[in-house]
Scaffold this motif. Structure first.
Motif, PDB file in Angstrom:
ATOM      1  N   UNK A 132       0.854  -1.185   0.000  1.00 34.24           N
ATOM      2  CA  UNK A 132       0.000   0.000   0.000  1.00 34.24           C
ATOM      3  C   UNK A 132       0.895   1.242   0.000  1.00 34.24           C
ATOM      4  N   UNK A 133       0.289   2.393  -0.339  1.00 33.18           N
ATOM      5  CA  UNK A 133       0.951   3.677  -0.165  1.00 33.18           C
ATOM      6  C   UNK A 133       0.128   4.504   0.814  1.00 33.18           C
ATOM      7  N   UNK A 134       0.789   5.114   1.791  1.00 37.06           N
ATOM      8  CA  UNK A 134       0.101   5.908   2.810  1.00 37.06           C
ATOM      9  C   UNK A 134       0.485   7.371   2.668  1.00 37.06           C
ATOM     10  N   UNK A 135      -0.457   8.254   2.968  1.00 39.69           N
ATOM     11  CA  UNK A 135      -0.212   9.691   2.923  1.00 39.69           C
ATOM     12  C   UNK A 135      -0.746  10.340   4.204  1.00 39.69           C
ATOM     13  N   UNK A 136      -0.407  11.605   4.388  1.00 45.87           N
ATOM     14  CA  UNK A 136      -0.865  12.347   5.560  1.00 45.87           C
ATOM     15  C   UNK A 136      -2.121  13.155   5.321  1.00 45.87           C
ATOM     16  N   UNK A 137      -2.859  12.841   4.253  1.00 49.06           N
ATOM     17  CA  UNK A 137      -4.087  13.595   3.975  1.00 49.06           C
ATOM     18  C   UNK A 137      -5.165  13.306   5.023  1.00 49.06           C
ATOM     19  N   UNK A 138      -5.966  14.351   5.288  1.00 52.66           N
ATOM     20  CA  UNK A 138      -7.091  14.209   6.210  1.00 52.66           C
ATOM     21  C   UNK A 138      -8.344  13.849   5.419  1.00 52.66           C
ATOM     22  N   UNK A 139      -8.438  12.580   5.071  1.00 54.77           N
ATOM     23  CA  UNK A 139      -9.612  11.993   4.442  1.00 54.77           C
ATOM     24  C   UNK A 139      -9.742  10.579   5.004  1.00 54.77           C
ATOM     25  N   UNK A 140     -10.898   9.980   4.828  1.00 55.29           N
ATOM     26  CA  UNK A 140     -11.102   8.620   5.313  1.00 55.29           C
ATOM     27  C   UNK A 140     -11.409   7.682   4.147  1.00 55.29           C
ATOM     28  N   UNK A 141     -10.771   6.531   4.186  1.00 54.37           N
ATOM     29  CA  UNK A 141     -11.032   5.450   3.233  1.00 54.37           C
ATOM     30  C   UNK A 141     -11.815   4.380   3.974  1.00 54.37           C
ATOM     31  N   UNK A 142     -13.055   4.168   3.545  1.00 52.04           N
ATOM     32  CA  UNK A 142     -13.945   3.234   4.235  1.00 52.04           C
ATOM     33  C   UNK A 142     -14.365   2.147   3.255  1.00 52.04           C
ATOM     34  N   UNK A 143     -14.254   0.899   3.687  1.00 55.96           N
ATOM     35  CA  UNK A 143     -14.668  -0.218   2.832  1.00 55.96           C
ATOM     36  C   UNK A 143     -16.190  -0.276   2.762  1.00 55.96           C
ATOM     37  N   UNK A 144     -16.721  -0.148   1.544  1.00 58.82           N
ATOM     38  CA  UNK A 144     -18.157  -0.211   1.320  1.00 58.82           C
ATOM     39  C   UNK A 144     -18.559  -1.511   0.656  1.00 58.82           C
ATOM     40  N   UNK A 145     -19.839  -1.686   0.376  1.00 57.18           N
ATOM     41  CA  UNK A 145     -20.316  -2.937  -0.238  1.00 57.18           C
ATOM     42  C   UNK A 145     -19.744  -3.186  -1.623  1.00 57.18           C
ATOM     43  N   UNK A 146     -19.332  -2.120  -2.319  1.00 64.01           N
ATOM     44  CA  UNK A 146     -18.789  -2.270  -3.674  1.00 64.01           C
ATOM     45  C   UNK A 146     -17.308  -1.902  -3.759  1.00 64.01           C
ATOM     46  N   UNK A 147     -16.642  -1.915  -2.596  1.00 58.95           N
ATOM     47  CA  UNK A 147     -15.228  -1.585  -2.584  1.00 58.95           C
ATOM     48  C   UNK A 147     -14.952  -0.363  -1.733  1.00 58.95           C
ATOM     49  N   UNK A 148     -13.702   0.089  -1.690  1.00 59.15           N
ATOM     50  CA  UNK A 148     -13.347   1.229  -0.843  1.00 59.15           C
ATOM     51  C   UNK A 148     -14.007   2.521  -1.299  1.00 59.15           C
ATOM     52  N   UNK A 149     -14.414   3.323  -0.320  1.00 58.34           N
ATOM     53  CA  UNK A 149     -15.062   4.601  -0.587  1.00 58.34           C
ATOM     54  C   UNK A 149     -14.227   5.724   0.034  1.00 58.34           C
ATOM     55  N   UNK A 150     -14.347   6.907  -0.541  1.00 58.20           N
ATOM     56  CA  UNK A 150     -13.659   8.088  -0.024  1.00 58.20           C
ATOM     57  C   UNK A 150     -14.655   8.905   0.789  1.00 58.20           C
ATOM     58  N   UNK A 151     -14.312   9.187   2.044  1.00 60.69           N
ATOM     59  CA  UNK A 151     -15.192   9.926   2.949  1.00 60.69           C
ATOM     60  C   UNK A 151     -14.458  11.119   3.551  1.00 60.69           C
ATOM     61  N   UNK A 152     -15.250  12.067   4.017  1.00 59.01           N
ATOM     62  CA  UNK A 152     -14.694  13.250   4.673  1.00 59.01           C
ATOM     63  C   UNK A 152     -13.961  12.852   5.948  1.00 59.01           C
ATOM     64  N   UNK A 153     -12.996  13.673   6.348  1.00 58.11           N
ATOM     65  CA  UNK A 153     -12.211  13.416   7.547  1.00 58.11           C
ATOM     66  C   UNK A 153     -13.048  13.599   8.803  1.00 58.11           C
ATOM     67  N   UNK A 154     -12.611  12.960   9.879  1.00 56.84           N
ATOM     68  CA  UNK A 154     -13.253  13.151  11.177  1.00 56.84           C
ATOM     69  C   UNK A 154     -13.188  14.619  11.591  1.00 56.84           C
ATOM     70  N   UNK A 155     -12.019  15.226  11.383  1.00 51.90           N
ATOM     71  CA  UNK A 155     -11.819  16.645  11.713  1.00 51.90           C
ATOM     72  C   UNK A 155     -12.274  17.469  10.517  1.00 51.90           C
ATOM     73  N   UNK A 156     -13.499  17.988  10.602  1.00 48.77           N
ATOM     74  CA  UNK A 156     -14.077  18.697   9.459  1.00 48.77           C
ATOM     75  C   UNK A 156     -13.263  19.916   9.063  1.00 48.77           C
TER      76      UNK A 156
END
Length: 385
Positions: A132-156
């Protein structure tokens, strides 16, 4: 399954961490090393330091490369610096200059993620055998029913999804964002606990290759003639004054236009690059409720002609607005769309991005190429008569 979602022990999981030299990516690399992962840090040297005019505190500059290397040395993992100046100049800086010359307001950080960091750098990570490659971006990657999804960060307040709308499903499958569920204050606390030299380093605020916000100087160096003079024209055709380069103006601008003497405040309504005109008028002339976008990167269920209701951000700092998006590719390049805002917005600038959300989930985004104002029902009736 380890904390990165890989079915391996951490010691057998290779992670390439994109290190900018700032506190966020440094914390990511050190946290993963602390967990026992096989970490490799990579920093890109991106821009011509002559054009940058010795800008300090910018992403991927000399000091930042040094800071990233010091963090890697202290925590005992390999660190590589890759010279991507040529690619960055071609795909990001040249595009930035051309966009301004067309009368647009570009977002080079998105182009950098799209064309360099999440393309060339990601390919390089795979060449290094990374899982994998990791970054310091404030976003969330969440596994959904059709694969990984991009979601807003916890810290808005730190959410960076607007700048990552071009991320494809294939890239999202390979990427990890360990800070997405943390507030920035906790990231700083982790850096202090680890005694990182960058713990108190301020966040970069400006475009990395633009010295002190003077983007006009950079554009002029890349495109001689960018500061050619032209007319400042009212919507009614009256010439009100002269400007010294349309690149110094943006749609929706009120202050610093350089003309006055009218009863009501004037705003920049549009920029005519061909005529070298800055067109101004009253605020109501900025009202738009239709946005046409190109290069649509869609991460949700397929769009159809019935449209889909979404929330859309038309600027990185703006609050989402309710809208309906329809597919419309003709004349808009690959993957075009028509976005109908439920309430008109003001100061929408070509060159910016429209990013679409369903709650916290990013459905996709595209580049704004033009805007329209739908006629009122009575205007349509008069036209029909």
């Amino acid at each position: 399954m380890n904390s990165l979602g890989i079915d391996k022990d951490p010691k057998d999981t290779r992670v390439v961490v994109a290190m900018s030299g700032g506190v966020d990516s440094s914390v990511v690399a050190c946290l993963l090393k602390e967990e026992g992962y096989d970490v490799i840090g990579v920093t890109l040297q991106l821009y011509d330091h002559g054009i940058a005019l010795e800008k300090k505190g910018a992403c991927c500059a000399g000091q930042d490369i040094y800071d990233a290397r010091m963090v890697a040395d202290r925590f005992g993992f390999p660190h590589y610096v890759l010279d991507y100046e040529s690619r960055f100049k071609q795909d990001v800086m040249e595009d930035f200059a051309d966009s301004y010359m067309r009368g647009e307001t570009p977002i080079p950080c998105v182009r950098c993620n799209q064309k360099v960091k999440f393309k060339d750098m990601l390919a390089m990570a795979k060449d290094l055998g990374a899982d994998v490659m990791a970054t310091g971006h404030y976003v969330q990657r969440i596994d959904g029913p059709n694969g990984p999804e991009l979601h807003r960060a916890f810290d808005d307040s730190k959410d960076q999804t607007y700048f990552l709308f071009t991320t494809t499903p294939e890239q999202l499958d390979f990427l990890r964002f360990p800070l997405g569920g943390l507030p920035k204050t906790e990231t700083r606390q982790i850096a202090e606990r680890m005694s990182l030299s960058v713990a108190d380093k301020p966040d970069s605020q400006d475009i990395c290759f633009v010295p002190d916000g003077s983007y006009a100087r950079v554009v002029e160096r890349l495109r001689p003639g960018a500061l050619d003079q032209g007319d400042i024209v009212h919507l009614d055709g009256t010439v009100l004054g002269q400007h010294d380069g349309i690149i110094k103006y943006t749609v929706g601008q009120r202050r610093g236009i350089g003309v006055g003497g009218t009863a009501d405040p004037l705003y920049v309504i549009r920029l005519d690059a061909e005529k070298k005109q800055v067109v101004v008028g009253p605020k109501e002339a900025l009202s738009r409720d239709v946005i046409l976008v190109s290069e649509l990167n869609w991460l949700g269920d397929p769009l159809n002609d019935l449209g889909r209701k979404v929330s859309v951000k038309i600027r990185s700092a703006s609050k989402p607005s309710e809208a309906t998006i329809y597919p419309e590719g003709q004349g808009l390049g690959m993957g075009g769309a028509r976005v109908v805002l439920h309430e008109p917005q003001f100061g929408i600038s070509p060159g910016q991005a429209a990013v679409f959300y369903d709650g916290n989930r990013v459905l996709g985004g595209g580049w704004i190429v033009s805007t329209q104002k739908q006629p009122l029902p009575e205007e349509e009736a008069q036209g029909a008569a």
